[in-house]
Design a protein around this motif. Sequence first.
Motif, PDB file in Angstrom:
ATOM      1  N   MET A  28       0.880  -1.258  -0.135  1.00 26.03           N
ATOM      2  CA  MET A  28      -0.076  -0.066   0.069  1.00 26.03           C
ATOM      3  C   MET A  28       0.715   1.215  -0.026  1.00 26.03           C
ATOM      4  N   ILE A  29       0.343   2.162  -0.671  1.00 21.51           N
ATOM      5  CA  ILE A  29       1.431   3.628  -0.819  1.00 21.51           C
ATOM      6  C   ILE A  29       1.034   4.189   0.327  1.00 21.51           C
ATOM      7  N   GLU A  30       2.192   4.985   0.958  1.00 19.13           N
ATOM      8  CA  GLU A  30       2.366   5.469   2.052  1.00 19.13           C
ATOM      9  C   GLU A  30       3.325   6.604   1.873  1.00 19.13           C
ATOM     10  N   ILE A  31       3.029   7.860   2.198  1.00 26.22           N
ATOM     11  CA  ILE A  31       3.735   9.040   1.849  1.00 26.22           C
ATOM     12  C   ILE A  31       4.308   9.420   3.575  1.00 26.22           C
ATOM     13  N   LYS A  32       5.603   9.291   3.374  1.00 27.13           N
ATOM     14  CA  LYS A  32       6.195   9.844   4.710  1.00 27.13           C
ATOM     15  C   LYS A  32       6.702  10.849   4.505  1.00 27.13           C
ATOM     16  N   ASP A  33       7.221  11.466   3.341  1.00 28.28           N
ATOM     17  CA  ASP A  33       7.905  12.719   3.385  1.00 28.28           C
ATOM     18  C   ASP A  33       7.112  13.175   2.141  1.00 28.28           C
ATOM     19  N   LYS A  34       6.558  14.513   2.177  1.00 26.34           N
ATOM     20  CA  LYS A  34       5.808  15.060   1.362  1.00 26.34           C
ATOM     21  C   LYS A  34       6.593  15.422  -0.195  1.00 26.34           C
ATOM     22  N   GLN A  35       7.876  15.391  -0.222  1.00 21.33           N
ATOM     23  CA  GLN A  35       8.509  15.542  -1.508  1.00 21.33           C
ATOM     24  C   GLN A  35       8.456  14.637  -2.173  1.00 21.33           C
ATOM     25  N   ASN A  36       8.253  13.082  -1.634  1.00 22.12           N
ATOM     26  CA  ASN A  36       8.072  12.306  -2.494  1.00 22.12           C
ATOM     27  C   ASN A  36       6.644  11.878  -2.939  1.00 22.12           C
ATOM     28  N   CYS A  37       5.872  12.757  -3.218  1.00 23.27           N
ATOM     29  CA  CYS A  37       4.673  12.638  -3.831  1.00 23.27           C
ATOM     30  C   CYS A  37       4.424  13.962  -4.712  1.00 23.27           C
ATOM     31  N   CYS A  38       4.046  13.808  -5.969  1.00 16.84           N
ATOM     32  CA  CYS A  38       3.491  14.843  -6.880  1.00 16.84           C
ATOM     33  C   CYS A  38       2.172  15.007  -6.683  1.00 16.84           C
ATOM     34  N   CYS A  60      -0.988   0.536  -6.478  1.00 15.14           N
ATOM     35  CA  CYS A  60      -0.793   1.861  -6.159  1.00 15.14           C
ATOM     36  C   CYS A  60       0.734   2.302  -6.337  1.00 15.14           C
ATOM     37  N   GLU A  61       1.572   1.168  -5.890  1.00 21.85           N
ATOM     38  CA  GLU A  61       2.886   1.461  -5.620  1.00 21.85           C
ATOM     39  C   GLU A  61       3.766   1.333  -7.075  1.00 21.85           C
ATOM     40  N   LYS A  62       3.072   0.434  -7.826  1.00 17.79           N
ATOM     41  CA  LYS A  62       3.511   0.101  -9.193  1.00 17.79           C
ATOM     42  C   LYS A  62       3.334   1.420 -10.106  1.00 17.79           C
ATOM     43  N   LEU A  74       7.840   6.490  -7.017  1.00 17.63           N
ATOM     44  CA  LEU A  74       8.472   5.336  -6.372  1.00 17.63           C
ATOM     45  C   LEU A  74       9.081   4.558  -7.887  1.00 17.63           C
ATOM     46  N   ASN A  75       8.572   4.903  -8.935  1.00 17.19           N
ATOM     47  CA  ASN A  75       9.349   4.022  -9.864  1.00 17.19           C
ATOM     48  C   ASN A  75      10.089   4.988 -11.117  1.00 17.19           C
ATOM     49  N   CYS A  76      10.635   5.637 -10.359  1.00 15.01           N
ATOM     50  CA  CYS A  76      11.558   6.811 -11.218  1.00 15.01           C
ATOM     51  C   CYS A  76      12.338   6.025 -12.063  1.00 15.01           C
ATOM     52  N   LYS A  77      12.538   6.294 -13.416  1.00 14.74           N
ATOM     53  CA  LYS A  77      13.414   5.682 -14.402  1.00 14.74           C
ATOM     54  C   LYS A  77      14.741   6.375 -14.427  1.00 14.74           C
ATOM     55  N   ASP A  78      15.753   5.501 -14.718  1.00 16.08           N
ATOM     56  CA  ASP A  78      17.172   6.057 -14.785  1.00 16.08           C
ATOM     57  C   ASP A  78      17.200   7.347 -15.937  1.00 16.08           C
TER      58      ASP A  78
END
Length: 148
Positions: free
Chosen positions: A1-11, A50-52, A57-61
């Motif tokens: 399940m998606i969990e946002i601990k740090d707001k900068q990790n969610c757009c 949701c995580e996929k 969370l799935n940033c491409k190189d």
Amino acid sequence: MIEIKDKQNCCGCTACTAICPKGCIEMKEDMEGFLYPVVDQRNCVNCGVCEKVCPILNCKDKKTFGQKAYIVQNKDEKVLQESTAGGAFTAIAEYVIKRGGVVFGVELNKDLVAHHIYVDTIGELKRFRNSKYVQSSVGGRYIQLNPS
């Protein structure tokens, strides 16, 4: 399940909300007015979709590439006056609509809330003009893009 601990990790894209098969993810506003996903853990089945789908969370190189820049200015004086970036969006959107497509964009509603909508006529493109330097609500637009 998606969990946002740090707001900068969610757009705030709402992709997780749109894809959840149980509909248990809701975007809720924080103290500053930004939207973040909140999971109803009682109904979550931990399927992980949701995580996929999360672009953070799935940033491409990063790939290096030769960068080019273009300056574009719409030839229509009225469009140019109503636009903040030279009217390029309108020209590209007209191209899409003339070929039977639809165009998604952001408009400000009567309450000055920015939200995504789609249009299928050239006359409606004026709804998208001018910049909106605020977070917009995607709402159910992902479902409209892919109504499978």
